[in-house]
Design a protein around this motif. Structure first.
Motif, PDB file in Angstrom:
ATOM      1  N   VAL A   1       0.644  -1.027   0.083  1.00 40.31           N
ATOM      2  CA  VAL A   1      -0.192   0.103   0.062  1.00 40.31           C
ATOM      3  C   VAL A   1       0.963   1.386  -0.155  1.00 40.31           C
ATOM      4  O   VAL A   1       0.795   2.260  -0.703  1.00 40.31           O
ATOM      5  N   GLU A   2       1.840   1.214   0.804  1.00 37.51           N
ATOM      6  CA  GLU A   2       2.883   2.430   0.854  1.00 37.51           C
ATOM      7  C   GLU A   2       3.492   2.860  -0.456  1.00 37.51           C
ATOM      8  O   GLU A   2       3.423   3.911  -0.886  1.00 37.51           O
ATOM      9  N   ARG A   3       3.782   1.787  -1.140  1.00 33.91           N
ATOM     10  CA  ARG A   3       4.503   2.108  -2.475  1.00 33.91           C
ATOM     11  C   ARG A   3       3.421   2.594  -3.414  1.00 33.91           C
ATOM     12  O   ARG A   3       3.848   3.203  -4.130  1.00 33.91           O
ATOM     13  N   ASP A   4       2.350   2.059  -3.392  1.00 31.04           N
ATOM     14  CA  ASP A   4       1.303   2.445  -4.445  1.00 31.04           C
ATOM     15  C   ASP A   4       1.061   3.963  -4.233  1.00 31.04           C
ATOM     16  O   ASP A   4       0.659   4.764  -5.047  1.00 31.04           O
ATOM     17  N   VAL A   5       0.756   4.302  -2.772  1.00 27.46           N
ATOM     18  CA  VAL A   5       0.232   5.679  -2.614  1.00 27.46           C
ATOM     19  C   VAL A   5       1.460   6.622  -3.015  1.00 27.46           C
ATOM     20  O   VAL A   5       1.267   7.702  -2.984  1.00 27.46           O
ATOM     21  N   ALA A   6       2.693   6.021  -2.614  1.00 30.16           N
ATOM     22  CA  ALA A   6       3.828   6.824  -2.883  1.00 30.16           C
ATOM     23  C   ALA A   6       3.936   7.203  -4.592  1.00 30.16           C
ATOM     24  O   ALA A   6       4.971   7.856  -5.011  1.00 30.16           O
ATOM     25  N   PHE A   7       3.366   6.413  -5.446  1.00 36.56           N
ATOM     26  CA  PHE A   7       3.485   6.492  -6.984  1.00 36.56           C
ATOM     27  C   PHE A   7       3.329   7.915  -7.201  1.00 36.56           C
ATOM     28  O   PHE A   7       4.252   8.380  -8.287  1.00 36.56           O
ATOM     29  N   GLY A   8       2.290   8.622  -7.095  1.00 34.74           N
ATOM     30  CA  GLY A   8       2.112   9.832  -7.405  1.00 34.74           C
ATOM     31  C   GLY A   8       3.150  10.887  -7.002  1.00 34.74           C
ATOM     32  O   GLY A   8       3.622  11.493  -7.774  1.00 34.74           O
ATOM     33  N   PRO A   9       3.572  10.993  -5.627  1.00 36.74           N
ATOM     34  CA  PRO A   9       4.371  11.888  -5.033  1.00 36.74           C
ATOM     35  C   PRO A   9       5.789  11.704  -5.851  1.00 36.74           C
ATOM     36  O   PRO A   9       6.524  12.535  -6.086  1.00 36.74           O
ATOM     37  N   LYS A  10       6.136  10.302  -5.957  1.00 34.14           N
ATOM     38  CA  LYS A  10       7.492  10.049  -6.575  1.00 34.14           C
ATOM     39  C   LYS A  10       7.332  10.603  -8.074  1.00 34.14           C
ATOM     40  O   LYS A  10       8.377  11.139  -8.610  1.00 34.14           O
ATOM     41  N   ASN A  11       6.231  10.558  -8.829  1.00 33.23           N
ATOM     42  CA  ASN A  11       6.177  11.006 -10.093  1.00 33.23           C
ATOM     43  C   ASN A  11       6.379  12.582 -10.138  1.00 33.23           C
ATOM     44  O   ASN A  11       6.694  12.806 -11.155  1.00 33.23           O
ATOM     45  N   MET A  12       5.914  13.003  -9.174  1.00 29.65           N
ATOM     46  CA  MET A  12       5.910  14.650  -8.825  1.00 29.65           C
ATOM     47  C   MET A  12       7.442  15.012  -8.697  1.00 29.65           C
ATOM     48  O   MET A  12       7.734  16.089  -8.647  1.00 29.65           O
ATOM     49  N   GLY A  13       8.471  14.082  -8.622  1.00 31.31           N
ATOM     50  CA  GLY A  13       9.843  14.331  -8.368  1.00 31.31           C
ATOM     51  C   GLY A  13      10.120  14.706  -6.924  1.00 31.31           C
ATOM     52  O   GLY A  13      11.153  15.006  -6.557  1.00 31.31           O
ATOM     53  N   LEU A  14       9.177  14.222  -5.782  1.00 32.48           N
ATOM     54  CA  LEU A  14       9.565  14.505  -4.475  1.00 32.48           C
ATOM     55  C   LEU A  14      10.662  13.366  -3.973  1.00 32.48           C
ATOM     56  O   LEU A  14      10.503  12.119  -4.300  1.00 32.48           O
ATOM     57  N   ASP A  15      11.615  13.917  -2.930  1.00 30.22           N
ATOM     58  CA  ASP A  15      12.254  12.624  -2.481  1.00 30.22           C
ATOM     59  C   ASP A  15      11.581  11.776  -1.542  1.00 30.22           C
ATOM     60  O   ASP A  15      10.577  11.867  -1.041  1.00 30.22           O
TER      61      ASP A  15
ATOM     62  N   LEU B   1      -6.779   4.740   7.205  1.00 28.35           N
ATOM     63  CA  LEU B   1      -6.107   3.389   7.252  1.00 28.35           C
ATOM     64  C   LEU B   1      -4.841   3.828   7.883  1.00 28.35           C
ATOM     65  O   LEU B   1      -4.122   4.569   7.557  1.00 28.35           O
ATOM     66  N   ASP B   2      -4.737   3.035   9.184  1.00 26.08           N
ATOM     67  CA  ASP B   2      -3.573   3.220   9.892  1.00 26.08           C
ATOM     68  C   ASP B   2      -2.459   2.694   9.220  1.00 26.08           C
ATOM     69  O   ASP B   2      -2.375   1.663   8.776  1.00 26.08           O
ATOM     70  N   PRO B   3      -1.412   3.705   9.126  1.00 23.15           N
ATOM     71  CA  PRO B   3      -0.212   3.269   8.259  1.00 23.15           C
ATOM     72  C   PRO B   3       0.522   2.448   8.982  1.00 23.15           C
ATOM     73  O   PRO B   3       0.934   1.267   8.338  1.00 23.15           O
ATOM     74  N   ALA B   4       0.606   2.083  10.507  1.00 22.24           N
ATOM     75  CA  ALA B   4       1.279   1.019  11.085  1.00 22.24           C
ATOM     76  C   ALA B   4       0.627  -0.345  10.693  1.00 22.24           C
ATOM     77  O   ALA B   4       1.512  -1.011  10.483  1.00 22.24           O
ATOM     78  N   GLU B   5      -0.676  -0.172  10.494  1.00 20.80           N
ATOM     79  CA  GLU B   5      -1.362  -1.597  10.329  1.00 20.80           C
ATOM     80  C   GLU B   5      -1.339  -1.607   8.570  1.00 20.80           C
ATOM     81  O   GLU B   5      -1.081  -3.023   8.117  1.00 20.80           O
ATOM     82  N   PHE B   6      -1.569  -0.826   7.822  1.00 19.08           N
ATOM     83  CA  PHE B   6      -1.882  -1.048   6.366  1.00 19.08           C
ATOM     84  C   PHE B   6      -0.588  -0.765   5.321  1.00 19.08           C
ATOM     85  O   PHE B   6      -0.602  -1.446   4.249  1.00 19.08           O
ATOM     86  N   ALA B   7       0.397   0.151   5.841  1.00 18.23           N
ATOM     87  CA  ALA B   7       1.303   0.416   4.907  1.00 18.23           C
ATOM     88  C   ALA B   7       2.086  -0.774   4.237  1.00 18.23           C
ATOM     89  O   ALA B   7       2.459  -0.603   3.189  1.00 18.23           O
ATOM     90  N   GLU B   8       2.430  -1.725   5.049  1.00 18.74           N
ATOM     91  CA  GLU B   8       3.220  -2.872   4.519  1.00 18.74           C
ATOM     92  C   GLU B   8       2.321  -4.163   3.891  1.00 18.74           C
ATOM     93  O   GLU B   8       2.741  -5.004   3.324  1.00 18.74           O
ATOM     94  N   LYS B   9       1.124  -3.902   3.865  1.00 17.98           N
ATOM     95  CA  LYS B   9       0.032  -5.026   3.274  1.00 17.98           C
ATOM     96  C   LYS B   9      -0.053  -4.626   1.730  1.00 17.98           C
ATOM     97  O   LYS B   9       0.297  -3.772   1.343  1.00 17.98           O
ATOM     98  N   SER B  10      -0.287  -5.832   1.126  1.00 15.38           N
ATOM     99  CA  SER B  10      -0.506  -5.810  -0.061  1.00 15.38           C
ATOM    100  C   SER B  10      -1.622  -5.158  -0.451  1.00 15.38           C
ATOM    101  O   SER B  10      -2.638  -5.522   0.087  1.00 15.38           O
ATOM    102  N   PRO B  11      -1.856  -4.276  -1.440  1.00 12.70           N
ATOM    103  CA  PRO B  11      -3.087  -3.748  -1.625  1.00 12.70           C
ATOM    104  C   PRO B  11      -4.226  -4.866  -2.112  1.00 12.70           C
ATOM    105  O   PRO B  11      -5.455  -4.586  -1.962  1.00 12.70           O
ATOM    106  N   PHE B  12      -3.853  -5.756  -2.582  1.00 12.96           N
ATOM    107  CA  PHE B  12      -4.826  -6.850  -3.103  1.00 12.96           C
ATOM    108  C   PHE B  12      -5.274  -7.561  -2.049  1.00 12.96           C
ATOM    109  O   PHE B  12      -6.051  -8.348  -2.131  1.00 12.96           O
ATOM    110  N   GLU B  13      -4.893  -7.401  -1.109  1.00 14.56           N
ATOM    111  CA  GLU B  13      -5.636  -8.211   0.217  1.00 14.56           C
ATOM    112  C   GLU B  13      -6.145  -7.388   1.020  1.00 14.56           C
ATOM    113  O   GLU B  13      -6.914  -8.098   2.152  1.00 14.56           O
ATOM    114  N   LEU B  14      -6.611  -6.371   0.612  1.00 16.59           N
ATOM    115  CA  LEU B  14      -7.661  -5.478   1.454  1.00 16.59           C
ATOM    116  C   LEU B  14      -8.899  -5.662   1.056  1.00 16.59           C
ATOM    117  O   LEU B  14      -9.389  -6.247   0.134  1.00 16.59           O
TER     118      LEU B  14
END
Lengths: 284, 280, 268
Positions: A100-114, A131-144
């Protein structure tokens, strides 16, 4: 600064035998922090219109400016897309990353943010959508679950911190509570961050409840734009276009038909209830 | 109303392979011939799993499911059960098998080995029932959502079923499409005595049913007429559901002392009641 | 909104060509392809060209469909032409500049190869334009059915084709939507070298595959619900029958084939 649409027309496959005019001569402004509802029958051009807000579609004629930036300028498009967040129907179908974390980061990364800034944005966006980051960040988006996927996808747009958020039927296929949660989230974005909202919806009650102004599309033209009161007072015309009315408006019409003189064009159930109870007390 | 049960579940439990969570717990219910039943529940409450037990797409882990007296777990009954219980799914794009409308409607009878001339007759009749005869030779992908769902219903009618199960078949449609599909199945119920089971997220749709089942966290928590079920506002809230807007209005008016009938749950019924109360 | 694809599109109608049995049309297509490959010289190509024009006329297919069926192939056609132009050796030099040399033989060869490809594409599009997808797969299934004795999955293959044809427009729309959703998140599909571009497709391909699997799953369930249990005991709404016109058409085309073979052998 607003989104300014001037004399926008759009034709699919122009110049071919299959040319299909989808929008004609639309002039419309979305102000900062405004909540604009867009309604219209399927095929009225709503999807075509909103895809012009961030340059996914370009005008066949006319122009679209986002905070003064012309969407036709290729160089400006990246900037425009970070200003205008676009949430398509069933946004969960755009999830693709391993977490989930990497998916959400897709937009910000495309904007060129570090990485550090992107990480901040990700946890901020996940918290916003509940969505609590501690619980969801490392989950696969496909198991939500379905509702969680929808919110994760929404976080992917919010992480870009858009100034405007364009949503196409964001509540489709959710249960009543899921619908309420998404609506509450959208409303809080406007309230807390001043995000301008453009929401396409078939639910007249939701639009009536939250929109400052409503744009009515019919056969590719802007039929009417105005406050919910102005729009829903023209119920007969909306029905003619194949649209529904808010339930309160339906009841007002049904009561008038039965000879109960209700002067005001109510479109919210809570206000209509107050009026009816008031009348009852007055009669007694 | 005839009281013969067409679908009967006794102490049914179900669990998906590889999942720790139970999808359905100890469910007993029966659906009578000619009845319109609505099944409501929040996302993940188990309602979709439940309806897949009705035509042996899933088999119960515990308890029994019978259709017209036939046990769904007996392999020999499979085709007959699926012929009798037709199912319309949520996504209009994922249930039409062939490109051309009439060929898709013929798909079911072809599987059943019906002779060609009769398939032709059934297809024409079924397309007439759902008012899609003008589209017989059109490509299905160009139709609207509501039209696709009506074609899917025609595809089931051509198999001459006894029950139509709609698994959130209106969820992805616009209001007009929803209306088209609902009025089609309700007409089939009225005119043909078709048993209808609607699984739905829209409480307003449940108002048109004879009986409503409420699922919550894999359990059947309520069962009754729409009036009975929607009167249990606290229980509904607990099941993450909402009463229809007009039911809420009715309750608010009642609380304020307006004498409106408990039976008024739709716009027109409520307008009648209110105008009577105010002009009395 | 990708409507400019004619390949595999069906144009309903009631022409003589439409009414031919799909099995006949498939077999004729094989003969036609054979003709196009048998021809070795540009002059003899006159025959299949005439044949093609006659087929288009009989099928009542507007000429615009001919051109739009070629449109997706335009780069391949251009590529074929250029490759043949410079890869063929010859003696009759038409033009020479430094190491670039253009010969008459190469020009003829390039024209010949390109024409052959055009004839192939246009011919097969006649088949798909005049035959409904289901008739096409029915015909194939019937033609392949003798192979069933050798455990060849004729029915399964035909069903797969039916479903593939049905889902092409759905998946194209879906691709467009996912691509736009990712572009809205700043994805860039247009710049960078070939590797960067391939990598940029991952955010489109992953959701597309996930969704294709979901669709397949749901479709399988819908098919099972409608009593699908393989080809065993299945009947068809439309039965296939050979008519006089099938025989006539076949004989005609075989005559053309024979004529071409003879012509090619004659020392003209």
């Amino acid at each position: 600064m607003p989104i300014v649409i001037e004399q926008l027309s759009h034709t699919y496959l122009p110049g071919s035998a299959l040319a299909y005019p989808a929008l004609s001569d639309i002039t419309l402004t979305v102000s900062d922090g405004e909540f604009l509802g867009v309604i219209g029958h399927t095929g009225s051009g709503k999807s075509t219109l909103i895809q012009h807000f961030n340059g996914l579609l370009l005008p066949t004629s006319g122009s679209v400016h986002v905070d003064g930036l012309d969407t036709r300028e290729k160089k400006l498009r990246k900037q425009i897309r970070s200003l205008v967040g676009m949430v398509f129907q069933y946004p969960e179908y755009q999830l693709f990353e391993e977490t989930v974390e990497r998916d959400v980061a897709f937009g910000p990364k495309n904007m060129g943010l570090d990485d550090a800034e992107a990480a901040t944005r990700v946890s901020e966006a996940l918290c916003l959508v509940g969505l609590d980051p501690a619980e969801f960040a490392e989950k696969s988006p496909f198991e939500l679950s379905g509702g969680e996927k929808r919110r994760a996808a929404l976080a992917g747009i919010l992480a870009m911190r858009p100034k405007y958020l364009v949503l196409d039927e964001p509540m489709a296929c959710l249960d009543p509570r899921g619908r309420r949660e998404i609506l509450a989230l959208i409303e809080s974005l406007r309230r807390d961050f001043g995000t301008g909202i453009v929401m396409v919806s078939h639910s007249m009650d939701d639009v009536a409840m939250y929109a400052d102004r409503i744009a009515v599309l019919d056969k590719g033209s802007l039929y009417l734009v105005g406050s919910p009161e102005e729009v829903f007072s023209r119920g007969a015309e909306l029905i003619e276009m194949g649209l529904n009315l808010p339930q309160a408006t339906q009841l007002v019409r049904a009561l008038r038909k039965r000879g109960v003189p209700i002067e005001h064009d109510y479109f919210r159930m809570d206000e209509l209830t107050k009026e009816l109870v008031g009348r009852w007390r007055h009669e007694r | 109303m005839p009281s013969e049960a067409i679908i009967k579940l006794v102490n049914v439990g179900f669990q998906y392979a590889g999942s720790e969570k139970t999808a359905l717990k100890n469910i007993s219910l029966s659906i009578k011939k000619g009845e319109v039943v609505a099944v409501v529940g929040h996302n993940g409450s188990g309602k979709s799993t439940l309806c897949k037990l009705f035509n042996a797409l899933l088999l119960p882990a515990e308890g029994t499911v019978t259709v017209d007296g036939m046990d769904t777990s007996a392999e020999a009954n499979l085709l007959e059960i699926r012929r009798r219980v037709g199912m319309v799914f949520q996504n209009p794009d994922n249930q039409l098998v062939t490109t051309i409308v009439e060929e898709d409607v013929g798909f079911g009878p072809e599987n059943l080995g019906v002779p060609p001339a009769e398939i032709r007759a059934r297809v024409d009749a079924a397309l007439g029932e759902v008012e899609m005869r003008d589209y017989a030779e059109k490509a299905s992908h160009a139709l609207s959502g509501g039209q696709k769902q009506r074609v899917a219903i025609a595809g089931l009618l051509a198999m001459q079923p006894e029950v139509l199960v709609l698994d959130e078949a209106t969820a992805m449609l616009d209001p007009r499409g929803r209306e088209e599909v609902l009025s089609t199945v309700l007409k089939l119920n009225r005119e043909r005595g078709m048993t209808v089971v609607m699984i739905t997220q829209f409480m307003e749709e449940a108002l048109g049913a004879d009986r409503v089942f409420v699922l919550h966290d894999s359990r059947l928590v309520m069962e009754g007429t729409p009036r009975e079920v929607f009167n249990e506002r606290a229980l509904l809230e607990e099941s993450r559901l909402d009463a229809p807007a007009f039911v809420k209005l009715r309750d608010d008016l009642l609380a304020a002392g307006l004498p409106v009938s408990q039976d008024a749950m739709t716009c027109d019924a409520l307008a009648d009641e209110i105008s009577r109360a105010l002009t009395a | 909104m990708n409507a400019n694809i004619t390949l595999g599109q069906f144009l309903p109608g009631d022409s003589a060509v439409h009414r031919l049995d799909p099995r006949t049309k498939i077999l004729l297509m094989v003969v036609y392809i054979a003709i196009v490959f048998v021809v070795k010289s540009l002059t003899v190509f006159l025959l299949p060209v005439v044949l093609l024009v006659v087929m288009f006329a009989f099928a009542h297919v507007p000429a615009s469909y001919f051109f739009s069926s070629l449109k997706p192939m335009r780069w391949l056609l251009a590529f074929m032409f250029v490759i043949n132009l410079f890869a063929t050796t010859g003696d009759t030099i038409l033009f020479q500049w430094k190491f670039i040399r253009l010969t008459q033989e190469a020009l003829l060869q390039a024209a010949f190869m390109t024409l052959r490809l055009i004839l192939l594409v246009a011919g097969t599009s006649i088949l798909t334009l005049t035959t409904s997808p289901i008739a096409l797969t029915d015909g194939l299934e019937k033609l392949m059915s003798p192979l069933r004795k050798l455990h060849f999955p004729a029915h399964e293959l035909a069903m797969m084709m039916t479903i593939a044809l049905r889902f092409i427009p759905t998946l194209m729309e879906e691709t467009d939507r996912i691509q736009k959703a990712q572009m809205a998140r700043g994805a860039d599909f247009e710049s960078g070298n070939i590797f960067q571009r391939a990598k940029s497709m991952i955010p489109v391909l992953v959701p597309l595959f996930v969704s294709a699997f979901r669709r397949a799953d749901e479709l399988a369930m819908a098919m099972e619900s409608r009593c699908y249990h393989g080809g065993e005991g299945r009947t068809r709404m439309r039965e296939l029958h050979f008519h006089w016109r099938d025989l006539t058409a076949t004989l005609l085309l075989l005559l053309v084939l024979a004529g071409i073979v003879v012509w090619e052998k004659l020392p003209l």
